[in-house]
Design a protein around this motif. Structure first.
Motif, PDB file in Angstrom:
ATOM      1  N   TYR A 281      -4.125   4.746  -1.107  1.00  0.00           N
ATOM      2  CA  TYR A 281      -3.718   3.619  -0.764  1.00  0.00           C
ATOM      3  C   TYR A 281      -4.122   2.688  -1.676  1.00  0.00           C
ATOM      4  O   TYR A 281      -5.542   2.675  -2.109  1.00  0.00           O
ATOM      5  CB  TYR A 281      -3.960   3.021   0.489  1.00  0.00           C
ATOM      6  N   SER A 304       4.730   7.099  -2.567  1.00  0.00           N
ATOM      7  CA  SER A 304       4.942   7.563  -1.083  1.00  0.00           C
ATOM      8  C   SER A 304       6.491   7.134  -1.041  1.00  0.00           C
ATOM      9  O   SER A 304       6.947   6.052  -1.497  1.00  0.00           O
ATOM     10  CB  SER A 304       4.123   7.194  -0.106  1.00  0.00           C
ATOM     11  N   HIS A 306       8.366   5.333   0.720  1.00  0.00           N
ATOM     12  CA  HIS A 306       8.895   4.091   1.657  1.00  0.00           C
ATOM     13  C   HIS A 306       8.875   2.724   0.870  1.00  0.00           C
ATOM     14  O   HIS A 306       7.636   2.630   0.444  1.00  0.00           O
ATOM     15  CB  HIS A 306       7.916   4.217   2.836  1.00  0.00           C
ATOM     16  N   ASP A 307      10.265   2.502   0.590  1.00  0.00           N
ATOM     17  CA  ASP A 307      10.386   1.044  -0.077  1.00  0.00           C
ATOM     18  C   ASP A 307       9.556   1.044  -1.237  1.00  0.00           C
ATOM     19  O   ASP A 307       8.712   0.093  -1.479  1.00  0.00           O
ATOM     20  CB  ASP A 307       9.728   0.040   1.196  1.00  0.00           C
ATOM     21  N   VAL A 311       3.671  -0.306   1.603  1.00  0.00           N
ATOM     22  CA  VAL A 311       3.650  -0.004   3.189  1.00  0.00           C
ATOM     23  C   VAL A 311       3.145  -1.082   3.953  1.00  0.00           C
ATOM     24  O   VAL A 311       3.179  -1.035   5.018  1.00  0.00           O
ATOM     25  CB  VAL A 311       2.651   1.430   3.254  1.00  0.00           C
ATOM     26  N   ASP A 346       3.472   9.763   8.019  1.00  0.00           N
ATOM     27  CA  ASP A 346       4.131   9.651   6.761  1.00  0.00           C
ATOM     28  C   ASP A 346       3.837   8.530   5.800  1.00  0.00           C
ATOM     29  O   ASP A 346       4.467   7.940   4.731  1.00  0.00           O
ATOM     30  CB  ASP A 346       5.806   9.244   7.307  1.00  0.00           C
ATOM     31  N   THR A 348       3.222   5.377   6.511  1.00  0.00           N
ATOM     32  CA  THR A 348       3.415   3.860   6.653  1.00  0.00           C
ATOM     33  C   THR A 348       2.090   3.171   7.654  1.00  0.00           C
ATOM     34  O   THR A 348       1.430   3.939   8.119  1.00  0.00           O
ATOM     35  CB  THR A 348       4.707   3.911   7.706  1.00  0.00           C
ATOM     36  N   ARG A 350       0.604   0.360  10.330  1.00  0.00           N
ATOM     37  CA  ARG A 350       1.159  -0.550  11.299  1.00  0.00           C
ATOM     38  C   ARG A 350      -0.048  -1.548  11.507  1.00  0.00           C
ATOM     39  O   ARG A 350      -1.113  -0.933  11.550  1.00  0.00           O
ATOM     40  CB  ARG A 350       1.576  -0.055  12.458  1.00  0.00           C
TER      41      ARG A 350
END
Length: 373
Positions: A281, A304, A306-307, A311, A346, A348, A350
């Protein structure tokens, strides 16, 4: 957002905070270095099983924080200024304004100050610990690395370990010319230093006593301004600020580095990097985002899926990070905030915790240095 906002409740060094443990609390903790130039200290937080945080105490280091010249958001301009040593249950902090290191004993979220010791140079910014070996990176003046033995009584300087980086800096250094991070390879054969606008990575070969063998092996980086890094199975993954990239380098036994793969995240000022759950990250201080990266077995690095790899969007200027279990904690000094996230399989994130009201000093800089157990 599922997190809680918590401020207040402090304890002096050697005392236990009076707050009860939160529901589902564990022995895990998150430690944040405030880097106050008038008196450095570390805030300790109990980390519960759901990732939420409860302040457990405030512990003076006995030294002063510091600020590099022209630092935009990160006073120490580094990664690894606060390090938790799980094997010895010790926490190591830099006091950049005092040219010292502080050693704390760790018991859950409780700290007891054991030692304050000269860092072996000017303006210490980064620490690396491996087994019974510790190295400090001093960014001021020419820049130095200094080795120590970790003993039951604390740190003892390692004879013959001090080396100059010959960077020709000032003290305090200008942030862009200061070295950013020091690390000891998993096999304890290499000592690695990133040098920012010198656009190079220095690798010292270590002998069986942990001392550098002569001058470093210097490798020019694939992209300008190498900042932080994380060790991988093949070598090191390095953030390179100008292109906001991560480059994966193979680290050879002779100290040379070979680029394996590089990817830009499309953000701004990717400086900090943290492994968690088989991923990396990255914190992008210029765009207020967190990006996830995947490493392949052949050494490839990719965003990764996602978008575009983004993340989380904490805003402000996220900097240093630490991982505890499945949780990622991120400092945001200009906002006086600490954010906690749960990392899914995955990749992401939160959000599960937010701490606000952390001090921001007159020059716009604040806390820097975070560690977790």
């Amino acid at each position: 957002m599922a997190g809680r906002t918590m401020t207040g409740n402090t304890a002096v060094a050697g005392e236990t905070a009076t707050r009860p443990e939160p529901h589902g609390a564990t022995r895990h903790a998150v430690f944040v270095q405030l880097n106050d130039p008038t008196g450095n200290s570390v805030l300790a937080y109990q980390r519960s099983g759901d990732g939420s945080l409860l302040e457990a105490g405030r512990y003076p280091t006995g030294g002063n924080g510091g600020a590099a010249l022209q630092a935009p958001v990160d006073a120490l301009a580094s990664q690894g200024s606060l390090v938790y040593d799980q094997h010895h249950r010790m926490l190591y902090a830099v006091n950049a304004g005092s040219d010292t290191l502080t050693v704390f004993d760790v018991d859950g979220a409780r700290l007891t100050r054991r030692q304050i010791i000269d860092s072996g140079g000017a303006f210490p910014v980064s620490i690396a610990a491996h087994g019974n070996l510790l190295y400090a990176l001093n960014a001021g003046d020419d820049g130095t690395v200094q080795g120590f033995r970790i003993t039951p009584d604390g740190l003892a300087p390692l004879p013959g370990s001090r080396r100059s980086l010959r960077l020709g800096n000032t003290n305090p250094p200008v942030f862009i010319s200061a070295p950013a991070q020091i690390g000891i390879s998993p096999d304890a054969r290499h000592l690695v230093v990133t040098t920012k606008n010198h656009n190079a990575i220095d690798v010292f070969l270590l002998d069986s006593d942990g001392c550098p063998q002569g001058e470093p092996v210097v490798t020019a980086t694939a992209n300008p301004v190498p900042f932080s890094f994380a060790f991988t199975d093949q070598g090191i993954a390095v953030t390179e600020v100008v292109t906001s990239s991560v480059t994966h380098y193979q680290l050879h036994r002779d100290g040379t580095l070979t680029p394996l793969s590089s990817v830009a995240d499309g953000q701004a000022a990717l400086c900090w990097i943290q492994p968690l759950g088989g991923r990396l990250y990255g914190a992008n201080a210029g765009s207020g985002t967190i990006t996830a990266f995947d490493l392949s077995r052949d050494g490839g690095v990719a965003l990764s899926g996602h978008d575009g790899g983004v993340v989380a969007q904490p805003g402000g200027a996220p900097i240093d990070m630490a991982a505890s279990g499945d949780y990622l904690y991120v400092q945001n000094p200009v906002s006086g905030r600490l954010d906690g996230y749960h990392a899914a399989r995955d990749g992401t994130l939160r959000q599960v915790a937010t701490v606000t009201g952390l001090p921001v000093f007159a020059d716009g800089n604040g806390m820097e240095g975070i560690a977790a157990s």
